[in-house]
Design a protein around this motif. Structure first.
Motif, PDB file in Angstrom:
ATOM      1  N   SER A 365       0.705  -1.284  -0.050  1.00  0.00           N
ATOM      2  CA  SER A 365      -0.057   0.072   0.076  1.00  0.00           C
ATOM      3  C   SER A 365       0.834   1.387  -0.094  1.00  0.00           C
ATOM      4  O   SER A 365       0.717   1.877  -0.684  1.00  0.00           O
ATOM      5  N   ASP A 366       1.779   1.255   0.644  1.00  0.00           N
ATOM      6  CA  ASP A 366       2.771   2.477   0.735  1.00  0.00           C
ATOM      7  C   ASP A 366       3.572   2.549  -0.468  1.00  0.00           C
ATOM      8  O   ASP A 366       3.538   3.728  -0.958  1.00  0.00           O
ATOM      9  N   ALA A 367       3.876   1.646  -1.072  1.00  0.00           N
ATOM     10  CA  ALA A 367       4.578   1.591  -2.479  1.00  0.00           C
ATOM     11  C   ALA A 367       3.587   2.113  -3.373  1.00  0.00           C
ATOM     12  O   ALA A 367       4.002   2.921  -4.274  1.00  0.00           O
ATOM     13  N   ALA A 368       2.350   1.766  -3.206  1.00  0.00           N
ATOM     14  CA  ALA A 368       1.428   2.114  -4.432  1.00  0.00           C
ATOM     15  C   ALA A 368       1.136   3.663  -4.416  1.00  0.00           C
ATOM     16  O   ALA A 368       1.182   4.521  -5.234  1.00  0.00           O
ATOM     17  N   PHE A 369       1.171   4.170  -3.099  1.00  0.00           N
ATOM     18  CA  PHE A 369       0.779   5.664  -2.770  1.00  0.00           C
ATOM     19  C   PHE A 369       2.027   6.658  -3.062  1.00  0.00           C
ATOM     20  O   PHE A 369       1.869   7.841  -2.962  1.00  0.00           O
ATOM     21  N   LYS A 370       3.297   5.835  -3.379  1.00  0.00           N
ATOM     22  CA  LYS A 370       4.441   6.717  -3.855  1.00  0.00           C
ATOM     23  C   LYS A 370       4.308   6.883  -5.327  1.00  0.00           C
ATOM     24  O   LYS A 370       5.349   7.530  -5.767  1.00  0.00           O
ATOM     25  N   LEU A 371       3.591   5.972  -6.207  1.00  0.00           N
ATOM     26  CA  LEU A 371       3.458   5.860  -7.693  1.00  0.00           C
ATOM     27  C   LEU A 371       2.902   7.428  -7.986  1.00  0.00           C
ATOM     28  O   LEU A 371       2.064   7.792  -7.440  1.00  0.00           O
ATOM     29  N   SER A 372       3.269   7.970  -9.199  1.00  0.00           N
ATOM     30  CA  SER A 372       2.481   8.925  -9.703  1.00  0.00           C
ATOM     31  C   SER A 372       2.823   8.785 -11.461  1.00  0.00           C
ATOM     32  O   SER A 372       3.226   7.639 -11.756  1.00  0.00           O
ATOM     33  N   GLN A 373       2.172   9.751 -12.179  1.00  0.00           N
ATOM     34  CA  GLN A 373       2.304   9.653 -13.656  1.00  0.00           C
ATOM     35  C   GLN A 373       3.962   9.842 -13.831  1.00  0.00           C
ATOM     36  O   GLN A 373       4.397   9.364 -14.950  1.00  0.00           O
ATOM     37  N   ASP A 374       4.546  10.698 -13.006  1.00  0.00           N
ATOM     38  CA  ASP A 374       6.044  10.857 -13.234  1.00  0.00           C
ATOM     39  C   ASP A 374       6.631   9.822 -12.893  1.00  0.00           C
ATOM     40  O   ASP A 374       8.124   9.464 -13.253  1.00  0.00           O
ATOM     41  N   HIS A 375       6.321   8.746 -11.957  1.00  0.00           N
ATOM     42  CA  HIS A 375       6.961   7.572 -11.413  1.00  0.00           C
ATOM     43  C   HIS A 375       6.024   6.368 -11.304  1.00  0.00           C
ATOM     44  O   HIS A 375       5.482   6.161 -10.153  1.00  0.00           O
ATOM     45  N   LEU A 390       4.090  -2.981  -9.442  1.00  0.00           N
ATOM     46  CA  LEU A 390       3.035  -2.222  -9.552  1.00  0.00           C
ATOM     47  C   LEU A 390       3.120  -1.214 -10.759  1.00  0.00           C
ATOM     48  O   LEU A 390       4.100  -0.942 -10.619  1.00  0.00           O
ATOM     49  N   PHE A 391       1.861  -1.005 -11.485  1.00  0.00           N
ATOM     50  CA  PHE A 391       2.221   0.232 -12.274  1.00  0.00           C
ATOM     51  C   PHE A 391       0.717   0.960 -11.908  1.00  0.00           C
ATOM     52  O   PHE A 391      -0.194   0.861 -12.015  1.00  0.00           O
ATOM     53  N   TRP A 392       1.330   2.314 -11.829  1.00  0.00           N
ATOM     54  CA  TRP A 392       0.216   3.523 -11.705  1.00  0.00           C
ATOM     55  C   TRP A 392      -0.859   3.573 -12.725  1.00  0.00           C
ATOM     56  O   TRP A 392      -0.377   3.724 -13.766  1.00  0.00           O
ATOM     57  N   ARG A 393      -2.054   3.687 -12.305  1.00  0.00           N
ATOM     58  CA  ARG A 393      -2.999   4.006 -13.418  1.00  0.00           C
ATOM     59  C   ARG A 393      -3.674   5.295 -13.246  1.00  0.00           C
ATOM     60  O   ARG A 393      -4.054   6.175 -13.931  1.00  0.00           O
ATOM     61  N   ASP A 394      -3.903   5.557 -11.957  1.00  0.00           N
ATOM     62  CA  ASP A 394      -4.760   6.762 -11.398  1.00  0.00           C
ATOM     63  C   ASP A 394      -4.678   6.936  -9.951  1.00  0.00           C
ATOM     64  O   ASP A 394      -4.486   6.024  -9.133  1.00  0.00           O
ATOM     65  N   THR A 395      -4.802   8.138  -9.455  1.00  0.00           N
ATOM     66  CA  THR A 395      -4.916   8.632  -8.281  1.00  0.00           C
ATOM     67  C   THR A 395      -6.082   9.400  -7.855  1.00  0.00           C
ATOM     68  O   THR A 395      -6.361  10.490  -8.440  1.00  0.00           O
ATOM     69  N   GLN A 396      -7.222   8.964  -7.161  1.00  0.00           N
ATOM     70  CA  GLN A 396      -8.544   9.531  -7.107  1.00  0.00           C
ATOM     71  C   GLN A 396      -8.579  10.510  -5.783  1.00  0.00           C
ATOM     72  O   GLN A 396      -8.220  10.085  -4.400  1.00  0.00           O
ATOM     73  N   LYS A 397      -8.540  11.669  -5.910  1.00  0.00           N
ATOM     74  CA  LYS A 397      -8.504  12.680  -4.876  1.00  0.00           C
ATOM     75  C   LYS A 397      -9.778  12.188  -3.789  1.00  0.00           C
ATOM     76  O   LYS A 397     -10.744  11.838  -4.234  1.00  0.00           O
ATOM     77  N   ALA A 398      -9.349  12.947  -2.554  1.00  0.00           N
ATOM     78  CA  ALA A 398     -10.246  12.728  -1.488  1.00  0.00           C
ATOM     79  C   ALA A 398     -11.408  13.450  -1.894  1.00  0.00           C
ATOM     80  O   ALA A 398     -11.409  14.678  -2.424  1.00  0.00           O
ATOM     81  N   HIS A 399     -12.857  13.023  -1.666  1.00  0.00           N
ATOM     82  CA  HIS A 399     -14.165  13.610  -1.887  1.00  0.00           C
ATOM     83  C   HIS A 399     -15.349  13.488  -0.784  1.00  0.00           C
ATOM     84  O   HIS A 399     -14.890  12.344  -0.283  1.00  0.00           O
ATOM     85  N   THR A 400     -16.203  14.152  -0.792  1.00  0.00           N
ATOM     86  CA  THR A 400     -17.425  14.020   0.042  1.00  0.00           C
ATOM     87  C   THR A 400     -18.326  13.479  -0.753  1.00  0.00           C
ATOM     88  O   THR A 400     -18.733  14.155  -1.832  1.00  0.00           O
ATOM     89  N   PRO A 401     -18.919  12.211  -0.264  1.00  0.00           N
ATOM     90  CA  PRO A 401     -19.945  11.570  -1.172  1.00  0.00           C
ATOM     91  C   PRO A 401     -21.494  12.338  -1.151  1.00  0.00           C
ATOM     92  O   PRO A 401     -21.505  13.168  -0.033  1.00  0.00           O
ATOM     93  N   LEU A 402     -22.296  12.099  -1.926  1.00  0.00           N
ATOM     94  CA  LEU A 402     -23.489  12.666  -1.836  1.00  0.00           C
ATOM     95  C   LEU A 402     -24.325  11.985  -0.708  1.00  0.00           C
ATOM     96  O   LEU A 402     -24.057  11.014  -0.310  1.00  0.00           O
ATOM     97  N   PHE A 403     -25.051  12.810  -0.043  1.00  0.00           N
ATOM     98  CA  PHE A 403     -25.841  12.274   1.040  1.00  0.00           C
ATOM     99  C   PHE A 403     -26.889  11.074   0.615  1.00  0.00           C
ATOM    100  O   PHE A 403     -26.858  10.214   1.421  1.00  0.00           O
ATOM    101  N   THR A 404     -27.206  11.029  -0.588  1.00  0.00           N
ATOM    102  CA  THR A 404     -27.945   9.957  -0.886  1.00  0.00           C
ATOM    103  C   THR A 404     -26.980   8.619  -1.070  1.00  0.00           C
ATOM    104  O   THR A 404     -27.808   7.769  -0.814  1.00  0.00           O
TER     105      THR A 404
END
Length: 558
Positions: A365-375, A390-404
């Protein structure tokens, strides 16, 4: 006795302690890179970070500092591992600062007699009575085997000798200690007051009020507590998979290798055949014990070698990806297809949760979160069933979901929060009724029964025989003890919320101890408080030294 110990330690000292140092230092090295500000990448880029004679930017110096501290802590605590990394790091820094003072104050090296005396006090070799136990030492020795490249007797003697010098510094810093008479009286009152208690316990699990919030109330609760429902950053990776099962057929082991593996790890393979007479000690028979577990030993050895082959293959791929400068997803896919390496994609995961396919491994998990488009490509990583790259595909930003999207969770949280609040309010009301009825002359049992009928709380009464904090029964809840300092005879405590219950404590009787110097416990309590205060002062001084030195070295220009 002393002569026997000397001969015994002379004969086995090198073997047992060399293994201990090797095991503790090697096991700790794997955690060093994860420490903030002192990881491998930062250590390579930093030129120097001086710390009381150590260069924290040097891997060798840092490992020596931490390795010595790990060995010292394990010997003193009587445990192999299980020490919190942060606490161990603080101990290592404070130990380094203390030894710096020992050098500065010209504290002489520990003598042979002092080292011997220190060994006899180590918990690693203490029996149930806390005294040095030759059997404990012998058992410990029998469970360890010599590791190649282990430390020498001089290494062990140095660590124990340094601990002796550090203890002398601590005593000098601590001094005699000082305490006021009122502090002694206060401590005696706290520990030696005789309490006779009754408790009334309300079952929180049985408290189930009807709570039906409206949509407007739920929406407002969601808005006021949106932080609870925020989805943290998640990463999406694909990975080249190197399962252990692919390499098991390639592993071949000899009888000598299987036996050597068993001899190095006997504790992992206990003989499954019980002794004919459990009361009679079993005479060790390594050949028979090995024969009884040989299939398990061979399977474990093959699995270990297969995992090593999988990790080597993953390392070769990671190097090839680096040399080919693969940095796009299509190129990565094509590269794996060409080499017929299985590729899989993991579902998006948070750093805290990790990847279920990898047993929620923090390393992956730590190794995955050190990956990025540049690395985008990781190093080879050990996985529960082999190894991965591992190969990085995307990093989804933190967000607040809809109430529903989270309404069911919001509803459950609202109901639990309201239930807890009503339970506390009912407890406050019950405390008031108990107090009023006791003042009116009711017994505690009668007051509890009437209060339960009025409030609807299910209250269970329990009597606790007279005791003091110093001689408290093992089954007395610690939350009850915390309420006693605020109680006088005849009073009832506020309701104490403890897990799934609420507890009222009634002081049926309270008898103070003799608080004069004539009390035999008075002088002993004074001595204990003075010693404790002195140790706190010494520890605070060393902690300040460490903080100042770290700030100084971190701010020093390169």
């Amino acid at each position: 006795m002393i002569s026997w110990i000397q001969r015994y330690f002379q004969r086995h000292f090198k073997t047992i302690f060399a293994v201990l140092l090797a095991v503790t230092i090697i096991s700790f090295i794997f955690t060093i890179g994860a420490m903030p500000g002192l990881g491998s990448g930062e250590r390579q880029s930093a030129k120097s970070q001086e710390f009381f004679g150590y260069n924290l930017a040097s891997g060798e110096d840092y490992q020596r500092l931490m390795g010595d501290a790990t060995l010292s802590a394990n010997l003193q605590l009587g445990t192999m591992g299980g020490i919190d990394d942060n606490q161990l790091k603080q101990y290592a820094f404070q130990r380094g600062a203390t030894l710096y003072l020992a050098d500065k104050w010209h504290i002489p090296p520990a003598t042979t007699a002092e080292v011997r005396d220190a060994i006899m006090k180590l918990r690693m070799f203490a029996g149930q009575n806390g005294e040095f136990d030759p059997k404990a030492y012998a058992t410990f020795r029998d469970n360890l085997k010599m590791s190649p490249g282990g430390a020498t007797e001089a290494d062990i003697a140095r660590v124990i000798g340094d601990d002796v010098r550090a203890e002398k510094v601590d005593k000098l810093l601590a001094g005699p200690g000082y305490v006021l008479d009122r502090d002694v009286r206060s401590q005696l009152e706290r520990t030696d007051t005789t309490w006779t208690l009754k408790t009334a316990t309300a079952d929180y699990a049985a408290f189930k009020p009807s709570i039906k919030p409206t949509d407007a109330e739920l929406t407002k609760y969601f808005e006021d507590n949106s932080f609870r429902y925020e989805i943290p950053p998640r990463v999406v990776v694909s990975y080249a998979d190197f399962p252990t099962s692919d390499y098991l057929p390639k592993v071949q082991v000899t009888d000598a290798q299987v036996r050597a593996y068993y001899d190095a790890n006997p504790a992992r393979f206990p003989n499954p055949k019980p002794a004919a007479d459990a009361k009679k000690p079993v005479k060790p028979n390594p050949d028979a014990d090995f024969a009884a577990v040989r299939p398990q030993v061979e399977a474990a050895l093959k699995l270990e070698q297969a995992k090593r082959l999988a990790l080597n293959a993953a390392s070769d791929l990671a190097l090839a990806l680096y040399e080919a400068k693969i940095n796009t997803a299509p190129a990565f896919d094509a590269f794996l297809t060409e080499r017929k390496v299985p590729e899989k994609t993991a579902a998006p995961f948070t750093k805290e949760d990790g990847v279920p396919e990898f047993g929620h491994s923090t390393e992956i998990s730590d190794a995955a979160f050190k990956l990025s488009q540049d690395h985008p490509v990781s190093d080879a990583l050990p996985a529960p069933d082999g190894a991965v790259v591992l190969f990085w595909r995307d990093t989804q930003k933190a967000h607040t979901p809809l109430f529903t999207d989270v309404r069911p969770k919001v509803l459950a949280d609202f109901i639990e929060n309201e239930r807890r609040k009503q339970f506390v309010e009912l407890g406050n009301r019950a405390k008031g009724q108990l107090t009023s009825r006791l003042k009116a002359g009711d017994t505690f049992d009668k007051a509890v029964a009437a209060t339960a009928a009025d409030t609807g709380l299910k209250l269970t009464v329990k009597s606790i025989p007279p005791f003091t904090i110093r001689t408290r029964p093992q089954d007395v809840d610690y939350s009850i003890l915390g309420s006693l300092e605020r109680l006088n005879k005849g009073q009832v405590s506020d309701m104490i919320i403890n897990a799934d219950r609420g507890i009222f404590v009634y002081a049926e009787d309270k008898k103070l101890p003799d608080l004069s110097p004539k009390n035999p416990e008075y002088a002993q309590t004074r001595e204990q408080l003075a010693s404790y205060g002195a140790r706190i002062g010494a520890s605070s001084y060393i902690s300040e030294m460490v903080d100042r030195e770290l700030k100084r070295s971190e701010s020093k220009p390169e």
